[in-house]
Scaffold this active site. Structure first.
Site, short mmCIF file in Angstrom:
data_model
loop_
_atom_site.label_atom_id
_atom_site.label_comp_id
_atom_site.label_asym_id
_atom_site.label_seq_id
_atom_site.Cartn_x
_atom_site.Cartn_y
_atom_site.Cartn_z
N GLY A 173 -33.17 51.28 -10.64
CA GLY A 173 -31.69 51.04 -10.78
C GLY A 173 -31.30 50.03 -12.02
N ASP A 231 -39.04 42.44 -5.36
CA ASP A 231 -38.64 43.72 -4.66
C ASP A 231 -39.60 44.10 -3.40
OD1 ASP A 231 -37.34 46.46 -4.34
OD2 ASP A 231 -36.91 46.35 -6.54
N ASP A 257 -39.36 41.31 1.38
CA ASP A 257 -38.30 41.91 2.14
C ASP A 257 -37.08 41.11 2.49
OD1 ASP A 257 -36.70 43.36 3.98
OD2 ASP A 257 -38.24 43.72 5.34
N LEU A 258 -36.12 41.03 1.59
CA LEU A 258 -34.93 40.20 1.83
C LEU A 258 -34.02 40.36 3.11
CD1 LEU A 258 -33.78 40.21 -1.93
CD2 LEU A 258 -35.43 38.81 -0.84
N GLY A 267 -29.89 45.08 -3.53
CA GLY A 267 -28.67 45.63 -2.52
C GLY A 267 -28.87 46.87 -1.80
N TYR A 291 -20.69 47.24 4.12
CA TYR A 291 -21.23 47.17 2.42
C TYR A 291 -19.86 46.50 2.04
CZ TYR A 291 -21.94 48.55 -2.14
OH TYR A 291 -22.02 48.43 -3.62
N LYS A 317 -19.79 42.62 0.01
CA LYS A 317 -19.73 42.28 -1.38
C LYS A 317 -18.64 41.36 -1.35
CE LYS A 317 -22.99 44.91 -3.08
NZ LYS A 317 -24.20 44.35 -3.89
#
Length: 284
Positions: A12, A32, A41-42, A71, A157, A161
């Site tokens: 992306g 990533d 792994d965030l 995200g 979500y 943000k």
């Protein structure tokens, strides 16, 4: 040429940013879940620690910039709200706190955080979830979104943000960040034709909702366009850009909020303004 870290580097908009930076001769450390220089792994504290340490080791302790593009979108799933909160908010804040000194050592570092135009176009986002994230309480944030049932992922979500955008604006102007020469800014994309959006457009119900959303110029953005904006926000031309949220969304934010912004500072906030200026001057 500089050394940059990009999270969400494997696909992306993150991948598009990596391509632009590397094609200009910069060193890029990708983070990533897979196919990255630092695989992490965030969504977990352990994974975020691994990302922090891996990037510091790979960079030699100095970063000219960071792009936080990793995200998760509001896909269905009972565990989705928790994953969204962990990745979209704590996967930004924890990493930037961990990389602060490496960014400060570059003296003119730039940071670009991926926000979203959902921050100003999504209704009924729970304020309790936003406040909980800013207070560092992921459990409370997730609990606040679950009250919305099947819409919990969307609420998580939107809240994530908004929270991360507020964190950027609050921190950007402090002596710890601005005073250290670090420019913190956010970019807020609209509908960008990423693999995720393509999958959504393949589902009739989702496609109908997406295509009915107001985009005054029509159509969708493409990752390479967003990458150009990010590269600009990392450049010397952005030295005076601080605490901004740049909307690149085809006009959707303006369609919804033409008269909401700019807005004058209320007189009641002047005392707080003067106090913050005094604090900044003392620490600078």
């Amino acid at each position: 040429m500089g050394v940059y870290v990009v999270t969400g580097s494997a696909s992306g908009m993150g991948a598009a940013v990596v391509e632009k930076l590397r094609s200009a001769g910069n060193t890029v450390i990708g983070v990533d879940l897979r196919s990255a220089d630092v695989v992490a792994d965030l969504s977990t504290a352990t994974g975020r620690r691994a990302a922090i340490d891996g990037v510091l080791a790979a960079s030699g302790g100095t970063l000219d910039g960071a792009v936080l593009a990793a995200g998760l979108g509001p896909a269905p799933g009972a565990d989705r709200p928790a994953l969204i909160v962990e990745v979209n908010y704590f996967g930004v804040v924890d990493l930037l706190e961990g990389w602060h000194d490496a960014l400060a050592s570059a003296e003119r570092a730039k940071v670009v955080v991926f926000s979203s135009n959902s921050t100003t176009t999504m209704p009924a986002v729970p304020g309790r979830a936003i406040r909980a994230m800013l207070a560092g309480d992921s459990g409370k944030a997730v609990k606040a979104t679950r009250l919305f049932g099947k819409n919990a992922p969307a609420m998580a979500y939107g809240a994530s943000k908004i929270a991360v955008s507020r964190w950027v604006r609050r921190q950007a102007v402090t002596a710890r960040w601005a005073g250290a020469g670090i420019r913190l800014n956010a970019i807020a994309p609209g509908a960008i034709l990423t693999p995720l959006l393509e999958r959504q457009l393949a589902t009739p119900d989702e496609a109908k909702a997406i295509r009915s959303f107001p985009v005054p110029i029509g159509g969708f953005g493409v990752p390479s366009q967003l990458a150009e904006w990010v590269v600009f926000m990392l450049s010397d031309a952005a030295d005076f850009l601080c605490g901004s949220v740049v909307f690149v969304d085809g006009g959707s934010d303006a369609w919804f909020r033409a008269d909401d912004w700019p807005r004058a500072v209320p007189a009641v906030r002047i005392r707080g303004y003067l106090a913050r200026m005094k604090e900044f001057a003392a620490r600078a």
